[in-house]
Design a protein around this motif. Structure first.
Motif, short mmCIF file in Angstrom:
data_model
loop_
_atom_site.label_atom_id
_atom_site.label_comp_id
_atom_site.label_asym_id
_atom_site.label_seq_id
_atom_site.Cartn_x
_atom_site.Cartn_y
_atom_site.Cartn_z
N GLN A 31 -7.01 -3.72 -14.78
CA GLN A 31 -6.03 -4.20 -15.75
C GLN A 31 -4.81 -4.76 -15.03
O GLN A 31 -4.17 -5.69 -15.51
N ASP A 32 -4.46 -4.15 -13.90
CA ASP A 32 -3.38 -4.64 -13.05
C ASP A 32 -3.57 -4.02 -11.67
O ASP A 32 -4.48 -3.19 -11.48
N THR A 33 -2.76 -4.42 -10.74
CA THR A 33 -2.84 -3.87 -9.37
C THR A 33 -1.54 -3.17 -8.99
O THR A 33 -1.15 -3.15 -7.83
N ASP A 34 -0.86 -2.60 -9.99
CA ASP A 34 0.43 -1.93 -9.73
C ASP A 34 0.30 -0.83 -8.69
O ASP A 34 1.23 -0.58 -7.91
N VAL A 35 -0.83 -0.13 -8.67
CA VAL A 35 -0.98 1.00 -7.77
C VAL A 35 -0.84 0.58 -6.31
O VAL A 35 -0.44 1.38 -5.46
N LEU A 36 -1.15 -0.67 -6.00
CA LEU A 36 -1.05 -1.13 -4.61
C LEU A 36 0.39 -1.23 -4.13
O LEU A 36 0.64 -1.30 -2.92
N MET A 37 1.35 -1.22 -5.07
CA MET A 37 2.76 -1.23 -4.66
C MET A 37 3.14 0.05 -3.91
O MET A 37 4.12 0.08 -3.18
N LEU A 38 2.35 1.11 -4.08
CA LEU A 38 2.64 2.37 -3.40
C LEU A 38 2.49 2.25 -1.88
O LEU A 38 2.98 3.11 -1.14
N SER A 77 3.72 -0.29 -0.16
CA SER A 77 4.82 -1.10 0.36
C SER A 77 6.13 -0.32 0.37
O SER A 77 6.52 0.29 -0.63
N SER A 78 6.81 -0.34 1.53
CA SER A 78 8.12 0.34 1.63
C SER A 78 9.16 -0.34 0.74
O SER A 78 10.17 0.28 0.39
N ARG A 79 8.91 -1.58 0.34
CA ARG A 79 9.85 -2.27 -0.56
C ARG A 79 9.93 -1.57 -1.91
O ARG A 79 10.94 -1.68 -2.61
N PHE A 80 8.86 -0.85 -2.25
CA PHE A 80 8.80 -0.24 -3.57
C PHE A 80 8.87 1.29 -3.49
O PHE A 80 8.31 1.98 -4.35
N ASP A 81 9.55 1.81 -2.49
CA ASP A 81 9.70 3.26 -2.40
C ASP A 81 10.32 3.81 -3.68
O ASP A 81 11.33 3.29 -4.16
N GLY A 82 9.72 4.83 -4.23
CA GLY A 82 10.21 5.44 -5.46
C GLY A 82 9.66 4.81 -6.71
O GLY A 82 9.96 5.28 -7.82
N ILE A 83 8.84 3.76 -6.58
CA ILE A 83 8.32 3.05 -7.76
C ILE A 83 7.42 3.96 -8.58
O ILE A 83 7.19 3.72 -9.78
N GLU A 84 6.91 5.05 -7.96
CA GLU A 84 5.98 5.93 -8.68
C GLU A 84 6.66 6.75 -9.79
O GLU A 84 6.01 7.21 -10.72
N ASP A 85 7.99 6.91 -9.70
CA ASP A 85 8.72 7.76 -10.65
C ASP A 85 8.92 7.02 -11.96
O ASP A 85 9.59 5.98 -12.00
N PRO A 86 8.37 7.52 -13.07
CA PRO A 86 8.51 6.81 -14.35
C PRO A 86 9.94 6.75 -14.86
O PRO A 86 10.25 5.95 -15.74
N ALA A 142 13.42 0.78 -11.27
CA ALA A 142 12.43 -0.25 -10.93
C ALA A 142 11.15 -0.03 -11.72
O ALA A 142 10.52 -0.98 -12.20
N ASN A 143 10.75 1.21 -11.85
CA ASN A 143 9.52 1.52 -12.58
C ASN A 143 9.63 1.10 -14.05
O ASN A 143 8.74 0.46 -14.59
N ARG A 144 10.76 1.43 -14.66
CA ARG A 144 10.93 1.09 -16.08
C ARG A 144 11.07 -0.42 -16.28
O ARG A 144 10.59 -0.97 -17.26
#
Length: 482
Positions: free
Chosen positions: A428-435, A437-446, A450-452
């Motif tokens: 459906q998307d490839t968002d999980v691959l952002m994990l 990348s150091s550019r997206f540190d913390g992106i996992e937190d809902p 950045a996540n919202r």
């Protein structure tokens, strides 16, 4: 009046499940009495109860005073307050080496209990009735003397196959010795096993727990009902050897499969499961349905193999790592799967890692039943990304493998090995691959900005197995392949 407490020693932990709740029970031994069961905690989730029992078992195997803090905290965070408090208390009792029980929970065991031999007469009772006139007379043979025909209801036979690789013989022998094991006399041992390693493994492996100094290679059980109509008999009375067929070992590559597989061993028939149509034309921009991308038998075959191998490696790595934290500098190159995952998964526990292995199995099962592998949770997304990469690598080598006759007999199609199209179609998307990348540190937190802003959702490790809201969830009671 204060309640008097006695000390007992925990031997093992078990689960009891009912439709409404699950309980964890401690099997306790007492100096002057028989073993007893004591409730540890109660919760509604059977999987959490099972994990709690496994955690207590592993804690029991550790040195006194050593608490698996990360595992305890992680599991307690998923339990309600009351059972979480009970779990922490139980771990503390194990670490302290004592287990308090209230007086009255066990009886005093007679030191010189008289055991009456079968057939022995009691002159006093036979003559004047004594004090036991109302005691029932034995109405049948002892349990060990009963044959299948004497037993009403079902008789179930459980046969277990367990194999261990002893990588640290001295650690194995020391661990067995600490639990009371003594090797066989030297004159009863043969040259092939002068240290009685087999005896030590059998001692440590019952009940089934982690064995110090050895890795578990195989742990399988079979259950069957004994039926007189089939000529079955209980083992004590059987005139034939009790045997079990666990089948051939699982091979890591299809090239090692025998040319003709027996019943239940056949590989999926991908040519039938994924039939393809001949393209309408050679125009890559043609929108005729026959010219659209198709999942071909050859592509499905390589994906299925990649997912199956990924699951096998993940199960094996999970057993090796247990609840330990993965340290890339130490484990890189030694572990096949988990160093390939994002760093936020490095501190996960054994249960999490086994669930990831099952995610790869679930996707392989989709293909084996003729379904496109569409991930139902984040763990399946990552497993499929890894498998697509592995299948692409194997496709580069497939032409150089003249012995892979099974794959080479599958029909050829222009869409074979188009794994870029797999990525475009299955996710459906490839968002999980952002994990990664150091550019997206913390992106996992809902709750992160950045996540919202990106609408990514919860990518924290503990949420990886939560089913997506727009898919059909897997059966939560499906169990594990191994």
């Amino acid at each position: 009046m204060p309640e008097h407490h006695l000390n007992a020693a925990p031997r093992d932990f078990h689960c009891e499940h009912t439709p409404s709740k699950s309980r964890v029970l401690a099997l306790l031994s007492h100096d002057n009495g028989p073993d007893s069961l004591q409730a540890v905690l109660t919760c509604r989730d059977p999987q959490l109860a099972h994990r709690a029992a496994e955690l207590l078992r592993r804690t029991l195997r550790r040195a006194p005073g050593a608490l698996p803090a990360e595992s305890v905290d992680g599991l307690c965070g998923q339990l309600p307050d009351a059972p979480a408090s009970s779990l922490r208390q139980a771990v503390a009792h194990i670490a302290a080496g004592t287990w308090p029980t209230t007086a009255g929970t066990h009886i005093t065991w007679p030191e010189e209990a008289e055991v009456e031999e079968p057939g022995q007469d009691d002159d006093t009772d036979s003559q004047d009735g004594g004090d036991n006139d109302e005691a029932p007379e034995p109405d049948g043979p002892a349990p060990g003397e009963l044959r299948l025909r004497n037993l009403p209801g079902h008789v179930v036979r459980i046969t277990t196959l367990r194999e261990f690789h002893v990588h640290d013989r001295q650690a194995l022998l020391d661990a067995a010795g600490e639990q009371g094991w003594e090797p066989m006399p030297a004159d009863q041992l043969d040259d092939g096993d002068p240290h009685d390693v087999v005896g030590a493994v059998m001692w440590l492996a019952e009940p089934p727990v982690d064995v110090d100094g050895a890795d578990s290679l195989t742990d399988q059980s079979q259950g069957s009902l004994l039926q007189r109509s089939n000529g079955d008999e209980v083992a004590a009375w059987s005139t034939e050897p009790v045997v079990a067929d666990f089948g051939p070992g699982r091979r890591d590559a299809k090239a090692e499969q025998p040319a003709e597989s027996g019943p239940g061993e056949e590989l999926p028939d991908f040519a039938t499961l994924f039939t393809v149509e001949t393209p309408h034309c050679d125009d890559p921009e043609c929108e005729d349905e026959r010219c659209l991308w198709q999942l071909t038998p050859r592509t499905a075959d390589l994906l299925h193999t990649a997912l199956s191998l990924l699951a096998d490696e993940a199960y094996e790595d999970a057993e090796e790592l247990g609840d330990g934290r993965l340290v890339p500098d130490e484990h890189e190159g030694n572990w096949g799967v988990f160093p390939r995952l994002p760093k936020l998964t490095f501190a996960t526990d054994l249960h999490w890692r086994r669930r990831f292995a099952r995610a790869a199995d679930d996707l392989a099962d989709d293909l084996a039943h003729g379904r496109r592998p569409r991930p139902t949770c984040t763990a399946e997304e990552l497993a499929l990304h890894l498998a697509i990469a592995d299948a692409g690598d194997s496709a580069d080598e497939i032409e150089d493998d003249p012995d892979d006759t099974e794959h080479s007999t599958l029909p050829v199609h222009r869409d074979d090995y188009d794994f870029d199209a797999c990525t475009d179609t299955f996710f459906q998307d490839t968002d999980v691959l952002m994990l990664y990348s150091s550019r997206f540190d913390g992106i996992e937190d809902p709750d992160g900005d950045a996540n919202r802003q990106l609408g990514v959702g919860d990518l924290r490790a503990q949420a990886w197995f939560e089913p997506f809201g727009n898919v059909t969830a897997r059966d939560p009671h499906r169990g594990f392949r191994r």
